[in-house]
Design an enzyme around this catalytic site. Structure first.
Site: not given
Ligand code: URA
Length: 434
Positions: A82, A161, A168, A183, A187
């Site tokens: 990621h 999320d 957010r 967050s 995932k």
């Molecule tokens: N990417 C995400 O998936 N969540 C965040 O809070 C910031 C970047």
């Protein structure tokens, strides 16, 4: 439920219990906590922070708000990478098929462009016919059969999320290390991985502007990922200049394919090799990073990953004939060179300026709902440290029409600083955290 005492507790800097955090997430996703109270709590978290136990409870509550991908038993480890996002970052496109060739299963759930950072899904959707919205069964079957998939989060994965991130985004509460950690990791944990490699970027075009902030985010995510049972490491990488020579959706697909054909830019190939090597070591498939790098490079040179890439995009709806024609064809629209005004060395190329130009040409998004133009962007970007003579190309701007071309070229010019002396170029990968 009455959320007010919990907002007040966080406002006063107190820690919330795991049970309280669970009930907040359940209350918010169940519509029992209104947006205004959740927004107030998020702002309190942004200012007061969360300790390790709270961040862990939030991550797990988000992960468990939906379904997790359930893969059948298989000796091939489940891995993913990621990136926190940058300009010209097309590593995933090369890495996923390469990892599949190295004996991994790669369920790569990716995101879209927002602001100046590009999105892997928008890049892939510049390929004729490519589909990123897949059902969980398709994701699992494709990973089992081909070894890799790059697709969007399904509606059933981590819905809390999705709702929280939108809130957010609209309330100025994105830049909080515990909220970003929860967050991202929620995932990734929903993919049921064995190993996760994080590419945490710092610099003008990154979420985290400084190396110190990026290190703090990386260390928090590495600690929590490992605690949650996923072997996790992070690279700290430089995002002051764009990665490679291209920024813009289709331009980046072309560059990723060039890399798969072993003709890609050196920095892109280096980062792909580093990611693959770290995952080989983490999964005990290689003894050390140097040996793992040569194995990954040998696999890339064999062109097996190029074949795998085509299998992957074909399994996701690509019309291979149209894709190959597009690869060989000319760019649609207008192509304009931006030329150097003097001799010298490129001291810097500001990735933020390039990212803003691509976004404003329509290649990125101001709002979540906006459509992107996949064919605009900037390529032939001259990298810092390279010499340049007056009149030579610093970058080429691809626009849909004449309107905006002049302004885009002027702005691209301002991204470059040319000076007399050859500048010192710091390593792309600054640190590995484990
Ligand atoms: N990417 C995400 O998936 N969540 C965040 O809070 C910031 C970047």
């Amino acid at each position: 439920m009455n959320c007010l005492p919990l907002i007040e507790a966080k406002r006063e800097g107190k820690a919330l219990s795991a049970e309280q955090i669970r009930s907040i997430i359940a209350g918010y996703t169940g519509g029992r906590i209104p947006d205004y109270q959740m927004a107030a709590l998020l702002m309190a978290i942004l200012f007061r922070g969360m300790d390790a136990a709270e961040t862990r409870a939030l991550t797990i509550a988000l992960r468990d708000s939906g379904q997790r991908l359930q893969f059948p038993p298989d000796p091939r480890p489940l891995v993913d990478k990621h990136s926190t996002g940058g300009v010209g970052d097309k590593v995933s496109l090369v890495l996923a098929p390469l990892l599949a060739c190295l004996g991994f299963r790669v369920p790569m759930i990716s995101g879209r462009a927002l602001g100046i950072t590009g999105g892997t899904l928008d890049k892939l959707e510049s390929i004729p016919g490519f589909r990123s919205a897949l059902h969980a069964k398709h994701i699992i079957d494709q990973v089992q059969k081909i070894g890799c998939v790059i697709c969007a989060q399904t509606d059933d994965m981590v819905p809390a999320d999705k709702a929280l991130y939108a809130l957010r985004d609209a309330t100025g509460t994105v830049p909080s290390i515990p909220l970003i950690t929860a967050s991202i990791l929620s995932k990734k944990l929903a993919e049921n991985l064995d190993c996760l490699l994080l590419d945490v970027k710092f610099g003008s075009a990154a979420f985290m502007q400084t190396e110190a902030q990026a290190r703090e985010l990386a260390a928090t995510m590495v600690r929590l990922g490992n605690e949650c049972g996923v072997k996790t490491r992070a690279l700290l990488t430089d995002m002051h200049a764009p990665l490679g020579h291209s920024a813009g959706n289709w331009l980046e697909v072309r560059e990723a394919v060039a890399c798969l054909e072993c003709q890609g830019p050196a920095d892109l190939e280096q980062l792909v090799m580093e990611c693959a090597a770290q995952l080989l070591v983490m999964s005990n498939a290689a003894l050390d990073v140097a040996a793992a790098r040569s194995r990954a490079l040998e696999k890339l040179r064999s062109r097996a990953a190029l074949d795998k890439w085509e299998q992957m995009i074909a399994a996701q709806g690509t019309d291979l004939k149209a894709y190959r024609e597009k690869l060989r064809g000319d760019f649609p629209g207008i192509t304009t060179e931006v030329n150097a005004q003097r001799n010298g060395f490129v001291q810097s190329c500001d990735a933020r300026v390039i990212g803003e130009v691509v976004r404003d040409l329509g290649g990125g998004r101001m709002q979540k709902e906006s459509q992107v133009n996949v064919d605009v962007g900037v390529d032939r970007i001259r990298r810092p440290g390279k010499s340049v003579r007056c009149g030579e190309v610093l970058g080429r701007v691809h626009t849909a029409d004449l309107a905006g071309t002049r302004d885009a070229c002027e702005r691209v010019k301002t991204a470059f600083v040319i000076g007399e002396a050859k500048p010192e170029i710091l390593p792309l990968v600054r640190e590995v955290l484990q």
